[in-house]
Design a protein around this motif. Structure first.
Motif, PDB file in Angstrom:
ATOM      1  N   UNK A 178      87.116  78.468  52.639  1.00 27.17           N
ATOM      2  CA  UNK A 178      88.415  78.027  53.156  1.00 27.17           C
ATOM      3  C   UNK A 178      89.476  79.086  52.929  1.00 27.17           C
ATOM      4  N   UNK A 179      90.301  79.321  53.951  1.00 28.88           N
ATOM      5  CA  UNK A 179      91.346  80.336  53.883  1.00 28.88           C
ATOM      6  C   UNK A 179      92.621  79.803  54.525  1.00 28.88           C
ATOM      7  N   UNK A 186      99.923  71.927  56.158  1.00 25.56           N
ATOM      8  CA  UNK A 186      98.495  72.127  56.387  1.00 25.56           C
ATOM      9  C   UNK A 186      97.703  71.662  55.165  1.00 25.56           C
ATOM     10  N   UNK A 187      96.634  70.884  55.405  1.00 22.97           N
ATOM     11  CA  UNK A 187      95.798  70.376  54.323  1.00 22.97           C
ATOM     12  C   UNK A 187      94.327  70.523  54.706  1.00 22.97           C
ATOM     13  N   UNK A 188      93.525  70.988  53.755  1.00 24.31           N
ATOM     14  CA  UNK A 188      92.071  71.059  53.929  1.00 24.31           C
ATOM     15  C   UNK A 188      91.416  70.455  52.688  1.00 24.31           C
ATOM     16  N   UNK A 212      89.710  78.084  58.411  1.00 27.21           N
ATOM     17  CA  UNK A 212      90.721  79.142  58.333  1.00 27.21           C
ATOM     18  C   UNK A 212      91.945  78.657  59.091  1.00 27.21           C
ATOM     19  N   UNK A 213      93.023  78.383  58.360  1.00 31.44           N
ATOM     20  CA  UNK A 213      94.220  77.842  58.986  1.00 31.44           C
ATOM     21  C   UNK A 213      95.420  78.747  58.792  1.00 31.44           C
ATOM     22  N   UNK A 214      96.088  79.054  59.878  1.00 31.95           N
ATOM     23  CA  UNK A 214      97.263  79.930  59.797  1.00 31.95           C
ATOM     24  C   UNK A 214      98.468  79.256  60.436  1.00 31.95           C
ATOM     25  N   UNK A 215      99.591  79.329  59.734  1.00 29.29           N
ATOM     26  CA  UNK A 215     100.877  78.887  60.277  1.00 29.29           C
ATOM     27  C   UNK A 215     101.787  80.097  60.364  1.00 29.29           C
ATOM     28  N   UNK A 216     102.289  80.370  61.548  1.00 32.21           N
ATOM     29  CA  UNK A 216     103.253  81.444  61.755  1.00 32.21           C
ATOM     30  C   UNK A 216     104.603  80.844  62.088  1.00 32.21           C
ATOM     31  N   UNK A 219      89.010  77.051  63.038  1.00 33.64           N
ATOM     32  CA  UNK A 219      90.012  78.105  62.832  1.00 33.64           C
ATOM     33  C   UNK A 219      91.260  77.711  63.612  1.00 33.64           C
ATOM     34  N   UNK A 220      92.378  77.511  62.905  1.00 35.70           N
ATOM     35  CA  UNK A 220      93.610  77.077  63.564  1.00 35.70           C
ATOM     36  C   UNK A 220      94.679  78.157  63.479  1.00 35.70           C
ATOM     37  N   UNK A 221      95.473  78.270  64.537  1.00 39.71           N
ATOM     38  CA  UNK A 221      96.649  79.136  64.575  1.00 39.71           C
ATOM     39  C   UNK A 221      97.784  78.329  65.195  1.00 39.71           C
TER      40      UNK A 221
END
Length: 450
Positions: free
Chosen positions: A359-360, A344-346, A328-332, A299-301
């Motif tokens: 994946x989210x 971001x790549x998954x 779960x990857x988030x970019x703010x 899980x990334x933020x």
């Protein structure tokens, strides 16, 4: 009534406050009261909450495991545990048994570099520990539980302008005669214009016992500082590991992460990166190879809070048998962060019909002057490529292994530590081939954590 996964540890703390404080140090003890108050109204993700599919941490923490609050000495054979020797790298090493710092060759460290017990640092360098400890990681129930029970850990400090010529390595060992919960804490401070390369390795020595790890890593990077961090996990099916890494980056700083799960039981990695100064950059790469009925998730933020910063994330999974994975990857991008570039790549391969992936990806953008993108794909091995390789005389099992290795190449190549990149390529090859991939080393010593 509060769920048992937290209540049992709160009750343990309440019954042993004097012992916990007496076996620790001032800066660590100062965090406990606030953590105890936060946990009164806290809960953990469980099968009763919407995000349980990613990792039901509440269920992972529910069993009654021992906690070594009295710091009882536990012997450990380093020769039987340290199986990740890296030829041509010659790292400066430290060892942590469960959650106790037990050994380091401090006399080999260059001037301006400190690697020692966090408890010892809180006593000898209180001005540094008090400034950073507990100020970087967010206030969440898992981190509050770590604040409540952490009695020791690892402290790494690189002074202003110092660039380490040799990497540092922290070897985390799980070993106990009973089921055990380990509360690990790591504090890393890299000051202005300093540079550090760090490898951490997680090993389970006793594959019979049930272990739970709640780890919190806090990182502070000064102006134009640089940190390359590589995490390698090789743990047993009965190991439950929850790790939260939080990084604060000042102007012009650079952070590089490569997280590798070669074997694991049930793992959740939380990565939180705060880009606080202009021209800071972060690169997060991860890979997971999973089989049987094991679970791994990342899980990334990544929080862009200043102008002209750059981030890139790439996480890849290969899941076989009945294993599960999650990303779960988030970019703010904050309104104060124009000219941001964030990607971001998954990518995931399901090598069997029974494997599954959740994946989210998520973008939260509050500024118009940005370049941002994300993408996620999940599929099977390329059947045409498999057929072509078989027509050239390559057995199907070998062809599958070669395709899975090729899939992970760019993650392996992201490793910046010289010597480790080739070693990791070899470990990945042996993992896909089904070998016992970690070689023994020449260490022949037994330590006791006290």
């Amino acid at each position: 009534m509060k769920e048992n996964s937290l209540k049992q540890y709160i009750d343990l703390y309440d019954a042993n406050v004097a012992t916990i404080n007496g076996r620790s140090a001032g800066a660590l003890n100062a965090r406990r009261a606030a953590a105890r108050q936060l946990l009164d109204n806290a809960s953990l993700p469980s099968r009763r909450t919407p995000d349980y599919e990613k990792s039901p941490v509440g269920e992972w923490m529910a069993p009654d495991r021992g906690v070594n609050v009295a710091r009882v000495a536990i012997p450990v054979d380093l020769a039987a545990t340290l199986r990740c020797g890296v030829p041509n790298m010659s790292p400066l090493q430290a060892f942590v048994v469960n959650d106790a710092f037990v050994a380091a060759r401090s006399e080999l460290l260059p001037e301006g570099v400190t690697m020692m017990s966090l408890k010892e640092a809180a006593e000898k360098r209180p001005e540094l520990v008090e400034r950073y400890y507990g100020t970087i990681a967010p206030e969440t129930p898992l981190i509050a539980l770590n604040d409540l029970l952490a009695q020791d850990g690892v402290f790494i400090h690189v002074a202003k302008g110092v660039a380490t010529e040799r990497p540092l390595q922290v070897v985390n060992i799980l070993s106990a005669p009973i089921s055990l919960m380990a509360t690990r804490r790591v504090l890393i401070v890299v000051e202005d214009d300093a540079r550090l390369q760090l490898l951490t390795c997680d090993h389970t020595q006793d594959n019979i016992q049930d272990y739970l790890v709640n780890q919190v890593v806090e990182v502070s990077l000064g102006r134009n500082a640089s940190l390359d961090l590589c995490e390698i996990e090789e743990s047993s099916a009965e190991t439950y590991r929850v790790s939260t890494v939080t990084v604060n980056q000042a102007e012009g700083s650079r952070f590089g992460l490569t997280g590798v799960s070669l074997t694991s039981g049930h793992t959740r990695n939380n990565y939180i990166v705060n880009l606080l100064g202009e021209h800071a950059s972060a690169e997060l790469n991860g890979m997971a190879v999973n089989s049987d009925s094991r679970h791994v998730d990342n899980c990334t933020r990544v929080n862009h809070l200043a102008p002209r910063c750059h981030s890139n994330q790439m996480f890849k999974y290969v899941l076989d048998d009945e294993s599960t994975g999650a990303f779960e990857g988030e970019i703010l991008v904050d309104e104060r962060a124009p000219f941001t570039e964030a990607y971001q790549t998954n990518r995931n391969i399901l090598a069997s019909a029974g494997a599954s992936m959740h994946t989210t990806p998520r973008l939260l953008i509050y500024n118009d002057d940005v370049k941002c993108s994300h993408g996620a794909t999940t599929g099977q091995l390329d059947s045409e490529a498999l057929f072509y390789m078989q027509t050239r005389g390559i057995p199907v099992a070998e062809a599958r292994t070669m395709l899975m290795q090729a899939f992970m190449v760019d993650v392996v190549d992201s490793v910046k530590i010289e010597g480790l990149r080739d070693r990791l390529r070899h470990l990945v090859e042996r993992r896909f081939a089904g070998d016992d991939f970690c070689d023994g080393c020449n260490l022949q010593s037994t330590h006791t954590n006290e």
